[in-house]
Design a protein around this motif. Structure first.
Motif, PDB file in Angstrom:
ATOM      1  N   UNK B  81      71.954 -67.224  45.599  1.00 43.76           N
ATOM      2  CA  UNK B  81      71.584 -67.320  47.019  1.00 43.76           C
ATOM      3  C   UNK B  81      70.105 -66.963  47.202  1.00 43.76           C
ATOM      4  N   UNK B  82      69.685 -65.858  46.561  1.00 44.20           N
ATOM      5  CA  UNK B  82      68.287 -65.428  46.710  1.00 44.20           C
ATOM      6  C   UNK B  82      67.339 -66.490  46.155  1.00 44.20           C
ATOM      7  N   UNK B 115      65.054 -59.506  54.443  1.00 44.11           N
ATOM      8  CA  UNK B 115      66.445 -59.596  53.990  1.00 44.11           C
ATOM      9  C   UNK B 115      67.346 -58.606  54.734  1.00 44.11           C
ATOM     10  N   UNK B 116      66.735 -57.619  55.381  1.00 45.38           N
ATOM     11  CA  UNK B 116      67.520 -56.660  56.158  1.00 45.38           C
ATOM     12  C   UNK B 116      67.694 -57.198  57.574  1.00 45.38           C
ATOM     13  N   UNK B 117      66.604 -57.621  58.166  1.00 45.96           N
ATOM     14  CA  UNK B 117      66.668 -58.222  59.497  1.00 45.96           C
ATOM     15  C   UNK B 117      66.845 -57.211  60.600  1.00 45.96           C
ATOM     16  N   UNK B 124      73.856 -58.025  56.577  1.00 49.72           N
ATOM     17  CA  UNK B 124      75.296 -58.155  56.840  1.00 49.72           C
ATOM     18  C   UNK B 124      75.771 -59.577  56.538  1.00 49.72           C
ATOM     19  N   UNK B 125      74.969 -60.574  56.918  1.00 48.31           N
ATOM     20  CA  UNK B 125      75.318 -61.979  56.651  1.00 48.31           C
ATOM     21  C   UNK B 125      75.327 -62.258  55.155  1.00 48.31           C
ATOM     22  N   UNK B 126      74.319 -61.719  54.473  1.00 46.94           N
ATOM     23  CA  UNK B 126      74.211 -61.916  53.034  1.00 46.94           C
ATOM     24  C   UNK B 126      75.445 -61.339  52.329  1.00 46.94           C
ATOM     25  N   UNK B 127      75.819 -60.125  52.710  1.00 53.28           N
ATOM     26  CA  UNK B 127      76.983 -59.471  52.103  1.00 53.28           C
ATOM     27  C   UNK B 127      78.262 -60.250  52.404  1.00 53.28           C
TER      28      UNK B 127
END
Lengths: 76, 220
Positions: B81-82, B115-117, B124-127
């Motif tokens: 993803x990254x 990436x934290x936003x 949260x979306x990434x996780x």
């Protein structure tokens, strides 16, 4: 970048990855990503209460911000 | 908690073994059996004695193994993803700092604030997407924790201290305090932190993004 991201995520969660089609265009409002999936998989890429689509939009915005543009995700 | 040790009595050692394996739901290779009493059949029902065995589950290596597989799968998914996002970063796989999730993938690198936003929304979306894709691949939901430069850990630590401080105020002034709106994971930290507090209790009120934790005196 944005196209690859949507492609990777969608293909990983649908039951018919070969039917996933993603296009990327630019208009006056920024980048438009169109995601097309098998009718059976539409629910999966949207998610309950739109949660999956929302998560994809959030990550797309991260990439757009880095590139100094705006992005819209349309699921067709 | 899975049963690890069991003592079983039956007419014979064989029979006791069968019962024990059935109860534990494992096969003979997965346990160690110690015979405590061999048992006697006796004469005409006189002097008969049951056999007694102690069964111990051998270290189950499958489960940590499965977790390692899941962690490795999650690391690969996160890394893909990254990469697709054009973000260069290292991913560190470690045991989680708390007991709520088994494994933490901590992303390390420069300028990862994006990436934290806002209010951790991007993270949260990434996780969520990492968990979703891992679940799809492994057919199991595993609560992988994704963090960026330990942002969440630090944030949760701050939140715990805040919760304890507010609880003291509530207890001292006998007055209810309503916290700012928070995300579900943040509210959870407050609830868990104060769950065993002798004087106060917590509950959430409000809907959606406006949901807040209320700290109040415990009812007597």
């Amino acid at each position: 970048m944005m196209k690859e991201l949507v492609e990777y995520i969608s293909k990983s969660i649908v039951s018919a990855p070969n039917d996933v089609k993603v296009t990327e265009e630019t208009d006056s409002g920024g980048v438009v990503i169109k995601l097309e999936v098998n009718a059976e998989d539409k629910g999966r890429v949207i998610g309950k209460q739109g949660r999956v689509a929302e998560a994809m939009r959030t990550l797309l915005r991260v990439v757009a911000t880095k590139e100094g543009t705006r992005v819209r995700l349309e699921i067709v | 908690m899975k049963l690890r040790e069991l003592e079983i009595s039956a007419k014979t050692v064989d029979e006791a073994t069968k019962v024990a394996l059935a109860q534990l739901g494992v096969s003979r290779e997965e346990v160690e059996i110690e015979v405590i009493k061999k048992g006697k059949s006796g004469m005409l029902g006189m002097g008969a004695e049951d056999a007694k065995i102690k069964v111990t589950l051998l270290d189950d290596e499958r489960q940590p193994g499965q977790l390692d597989d899941a962690a490795e799968m999650a690391r690969k998914v996160l890394s893909d993803i990254l990469k697709a996002m054009g973000i260069a970063a290292d991913i560190d796989v470690t045991p989680s700092p708390d007991d709520n999730t088994p494994v933490t993938l901590n992303i390390e690198g420069d300028d990862l604030g994006v990436l934290i936003g806002r209010r951790g929304q991007a993270l949260a979306s990434l996780q969520y997407l990492v968990r979703l894709i891992v679940a799809e691949k492994s057919k199991k939901w595993i609560s992988i924790n994704v963090d960026v430069d330990w942002y969440k850990k630090r944030h949760y630590d701050t939140l715990k201290k805040l919760a304890e401080r507010l609880a003291e105020q509530v207890a001292h002034r006998k007055r209810t305090i309503t916290m700012e709106p928070m995300q579900p994971d943040e509210r959870r930290i407050v609830h868990i932190t104060l769950a065993n507090h002798p004087d106060v209790m917590t509950q959430s009120t409000g809907e959606g993004d406006g949901r807040r934790v209320v700290i109040q005196m415990r009812n007597r």
